[in-house]
Motif scaffolding. Structure first.
Motif, PDB file in Angstrom:
ATOM      1  N   VAL A  11       0.832  -1.202   0.000  1.00  0.00           N
ATOM      2  CA  VAL A  11       0.000   0.000   0.000  1.00  0.00           C
ATOM      3  C   VAL A  11       0.867   1.253   0.000  1.00  0.00           C
ATOM      4  O   VAL A  11       0.597   2.205  -0.737  1.00  0.00           O
ATOM      5  N   CYS A  12       1.917   1.265   0.797  1.00  0.00           N
ATOM      6  CA  CYS A  12       2.790   2.438   0.882  1.00  0.00           C
ATOM      7  C   CYS A  12       3.594   2.655  -0.395  1.00  0.00           C
ATOM      8  O   CYS A  12       4.029   3.780  -0.676  1.00  0.00           O
ATOM      9  N   ALA A  13       3.797   1.605  -1.176  1.00  0.00           N
ATOM     10  CA  ALA A  13       4.568   1.728  -2.419  1.00  0.00           C
ATOM     11  C   ALA A  13       3.773   2.392  -3.538  1.00  0.00           C
ATOM     12  O   ALA A  13       4.354   2.845  -4.535  1.00  0.00           O
ATOM     13  N   GLN A  14       2.461   2.480  -3.383  1.00  0.00           N
ATOM     14  CA  GLN A  14       1.644   3.114  -4.418  1.00  0.00           C
ATOM     15  C   GLN A  14       1.932   4.605  -4.441  1.00  0.00           C
ATOM     16  O   GLN A  14       2.047   5.256  -3.409  1.00  0.00           O
ATOM     17  N   THR A  15       2.044   5.153  -5.647  1.00  0.00           N
ATOM     18  CA  THR A  15       2.492   6.543  -5.795  1.00  0.00           C
ATOM     19  C   THR A  15       1.370   7.564  -5.700  1.00  0.00           C
ATOM     20  O   THR A  15       1.647   8.756  -5.611  1.00  0.00           O
ATOM     21  N   PHE A  16       0.115   7.136  -5.703  1.00  0.00           N
ATOM     22  CA  PHE A  16      -0.973   8.112  -5.702  1.00  0.00           C
ATOM     23  C   PHE A  16      -1.315   8.628  -4.313  1.00  0.00           C
ATOM     24  O   PHE A  16      -2.085   9.562  -4.172  1.00  0.00           O
ATOM     25  N   TRP A  17      -0.763   8.022  -3.245  1.00  0.00           N
ATOM     26  CA  TRP A  17      -1.060   8.478  -1.890  1.00  0.00           C
ATOM     27  C   TRP A  17      -0.331   9.786  -1.601  1.00  0.00           C
ATOM     28  O   TRP A  17       0.846   9.910  -1.895  1.00  0.00           O
ATOM     29  N   PRO A  18      -0.987  10.744  -0.972  1.00  0.00           N
ATOM     30  CA  PRO A  18      -0.268  11.921  -0.482  1.00  0.00           C
ATOM     31  C   PRO A  18       0.716  11.500   0.623  1.00  0.00           C
ATOM     32  O   PRO A  18       0.528  10.462   1.271  1.00  0.00           O
TER      33      PRO A  18
END
Length: 115
Positions: A11-18
């Motif tokens: 989840v943390c590797a996804q780039t769309f999270w602020p």
């Protein structure tokens, strides 16, 4: 690495999270820990009790159940205050749970109905 840690890393590797969301996901008391979901479950009990206070008649109150809710809320609020690091969210959730149980018991005994 356990399955929760793998899910957290994915989840943390996804780039769309602020960035603030990634920090929250990685936090010591974030959504990938028990420290997040335990108070959430306790709030569910409190919300159900608040609904009962508003909508249900006094004769449906079970004093044994409400005593258990009040006592467990009181005891666990105290225990969460002792733990290090302190779990303020859990202290609050348990305190509200104890308060709703006490209010329900007060309603039952004010009505004068036999137990």
């Amino acid at each position: 690495m356990g399955p929760i840690k793998k899910l957290q890393a994915f989840v943390c590797a996804q780039t769309f999270w602020p960035q603030f969301m990634v920090r929250w996901f990685q936090a010591e008391k974030g959504p990938f820990t028990i420290f997040f979901y335990c108070p959430l479950a306790k709030c569910g009990i409190s919300v159900a009790n608040i609904y009962d206070i508003i909508k249900k008649p006094v004769d449906t109150i079970n004093p044994v159940q409400q005593t258990v809710i009040a006592m467990s809320g009181t005891l666990f609020a105290r225990w969460c205050w002792i733990l290090k690091p302190r779990q303020f969210m859990l202290v609050f959730a348990n305190s509200v749970m104890a308060s709703t149980g006490i209010i329900q018991l007060w309603r039952k005994f004010q009505s004068g109905q036999s137990v």
